[in-house]
Enzyme design. Structure first.
Site, PDB file in Angstrom:
ATOM      1  CB  SER A   1      -0.901   0.010   1.236  1.00  0.00           C
ATOM      2  OG  SER A   1      -1.526   1.270   1.407  1.00  0.00           O
TER       3      SER A   1
ATOM      4  CE1 TYR B   1      -5.708   4.492  -1.140  1.00  0.00           C
ATOM      5  CE2 TYR B   1      -3.452   5.076  -0.582  1.00  0.00           C
ATOM      6  CZ  TYR B   1      -4.605   4.363  -0.319  1.00  0.00           C
ATOM      7  OH  TYR B   1      -4.649   3.522   0.759  1.00  0.00           O
TER       8      TYR B   1
ATOM      9  CE  LYS C   1      -8.079  -3.141  -2.961  1.00  0.00           C
ATOM     10  NZ  LYS C   1      -8.866  -2.113  -2.238  1.00  0.00           N
TER      11      LYS C   1
END
Length: 388
Positions: free
Chosen positions: A107, A130, A252
Site C-alpha cells: 500500500s 491512489y 481496484k
C-alpha cells in the site's frame, strides 16, 4: 502455542496481541458495517457440489494472475498501516508471500517504504497507488516503484471521498499511536508488541513522510492527506495515471457492470471487484454478489479478480468457480501478521491453501483452472431482484 486450524484462530490471537486502535482499523467497516458483514455472509449462501469416484492424485492449485505464475489464485491485498500490526509488518508479509509463491501488494499508506520491501525480497512485487492530485508526487512515487522492481501497480479508484469508520475516530487512530490516557492504558497490556516496535525505526508512513512536498514529519501528514485525494477524479484522469506507468496495471474498486465496461477503455490488465472491504460505501452489494454481472459485462475482455470477504480457501474456490481469475486477502493475512508476525502470514496462507486444495478435491476437481459454475449451487436470486 495454540493449534491454528483456521483464520478465526489467528484473528483471536491478533486481537489479544495488538493495540485496540490497530486491531479495530483492520476489523471494521464504514457506518453500520452492513456491507462489511455481507462481504463474508454472502459467501455462505453459495453451496458446493460434492462429486465422488474421481482420481484425486496429482492435484494442483497453481495458475496465473495477469500472466504471473502463482501457487494458488490468491494475492495479498494492499493494506495501510500494516507495519503497526507488527513491527516491520510489510516486510514480513512480503517475505512470506514470496516464499509461498503468491503476489504481495504494498500500500502507498504503508509504514515500511517501497525501498524497505525491496530490500528483503528477491522477486518483483505489486504496488498500490491512489488517484492523487499531485502529479509530481505521483511520478516520483512511480519512479521509486520502478527502481524497486515492482512489476505491477494497482490503482485504487474508489477513494475519492473517505468513508467514515466510527471506530477509527473513537480510537484516535494514528501512526505511531498518540499517547492519551485511553491509549496508554491499552498499550500497557500489549508489552510484546511495544517491545518489538521500540526495536524498529519504521513507525511512520514510509512512502509519504520525507517524500511528499511539505510532509517532513507525521504532524504535517494529516493536512496533506486531506488535500491529496482527488475528488474530481474521472476516467480521463485514470487514463492519465495509467499512462504514467509502462508496466502492468490493475484497477481496484469496481463494483458495477457499467464501470467495468468503462474500465476497458483505459488499458488496464485486470480489474478487481471490490468494495474496499466494506470500508467505503456502506449499503453497497458484497463483492461476491456483484461479481456475476461484472463477469457477464466484461469477463472475456479483461481479467476479473475479486477482493473483500475472502476468509477461507472455500471462499477462494467459490470466487474462482464463479469466474474470477484471482482473489485477494487482506484481513485474513493481517490477522496472521498481528498474531504471529511473518510466521502468522505463512500460517494464514497455509490454512487457505489447505482449505482450497481439500475442497477442490471433494468437489471432484484436480486443477484449480478446471473450476467452474458446475461446482456450485447458486441461489436463483443471489444477485438480488431490484426495481429499475
Amino acid at each position: 502455542m495454540p493449534v491454528i486450524t483456521n483464520i478465526a484462530d489467528l484473528k483471536k490471537l491478533h486481537e489479544r496481541r495488538t493495540p485496540r486502535m490497530f486491531y479495530d482499523y483492520a476489523e471494521s467497516g464504514s457506518w453500520t458495517e452492513q456491507t462489511f458483514r455481507e462481504n463474508t455472509t454472502d459467501f455462505d449462501k453459495i453451496r458446493l457440489r460434492q462429486r465422488i469416484a474421481v482420481d484425486m492424485t496429482g492435484r494442483t492449485t497453481k495458475t496465473k494472475m495477469i500472466g504471473e505464475d502463482v501457487s494458488m489464485p490468491v494475492a495479498l491485498a494492499p493494506v495501510g498501516l500494516t507495519g503497526m500490526q507488527n513491527a516491520d509488518g510489510e516486510m514480513k508479509a512480503a517475505r512470506a508471500a514470496e516464499t509461498f509463491g503468491v503476489p504481495f501488494t504494498l500500500s502507498t499508506m504503508s509504514i515500511c517504504s517501497i525501498e524497505d520491501v525491496a530490500s528483503v525480497t528477491t522477486k518483483p512485487f505489486w504496488f498500490q497507488v491512489y488517484t492523487l492530485r499531485d502529479d509530481d508526487f505521483m511520478k516520483r512515487l512511480l519512479d521509486r516503484a520502478k527502481a524497486a522492481n515492482c512489476s505491477t501497480i494497482v490503482i485504487t479508484v474508489d477513494l475519492q471521498v473517505m468513508g467514515q469508520r466510527h471506530k477509527d475516530i473513537k480510537n484516535g487512530l494514528s501512526a505511531p499511536p498518540k499517547l492519551t490516557p485511553r491509549s496508554i492504558l491499552n498499550l500497557a497490556t500489549k508489552v510484546p508488541w511495544g517491545l518489538e516496535m521500540l526495536q524498529t525505526k519504521r513507525r511512520f508512513f514510509g512512502n509519504i513522510v520525507g517524500h511528499a512536498k511539505g510532509v517532513e514529519d507525521p504532524t504535517s501528514l494529516a493536512s496533506w492527506t486531506n488535500e491529496a485525494f482527488d475528488q474530481s477524479l474521472n476516467w480521463e484522469r485514470i487514463a492519465q495515471l495509467r499512462r504514467m506507468w509502462d508496466g502492468k496495471v490493475i484497477l481496484k474498486g469496481i463494483l458495477d457492470a457499467e464501470d467495468a465496461k468503462l474500465a476497458l477503455n483505459v488499458g488496464a490488465d485486470a480489474i478487481i471487484v471490490s468494495n474496499h472491504g466494506g470500508r467505503q460505501l456502506d449499503g453497497a452489494l458484497s463483492s461476491i454478489r456483484a461479481l456475476p454481472s461484472i463477469l457477464e459485462a466484461v469477463g472475456d475482455k479483461i481479467e476479473v479478480h475479486l477482493d473483500s470477504g475472502i476468509r477461507s480457501g472455500q471462499d477462494v474456490l467459490k470466487a474462482i468457480a464463479m469466474g474470477a481469475t484471482g482473489t485477494y486477502i487482506g484481513r485474513a493475512y493481517v490477522h496472521g501478521l498481528g498474531a504471529m508476525g511473518e510466521a502468522g502470514v505463512t500460517k494464514a496462507l497455509e490454512v487457505i491453501h489447505k482449505e482450497l486444495d481439500t475442497t477442490m478435491a471433494l468437489c471432484g476437481e484436480t486443477a484449480v483452472t478446471d473450476l467452474g459454475r458446475h461446482n456450485l449451487l447458486i441461489p436463483k436470486d443471489f444477485e438480488g431482484q431490484w426495481q429499475d
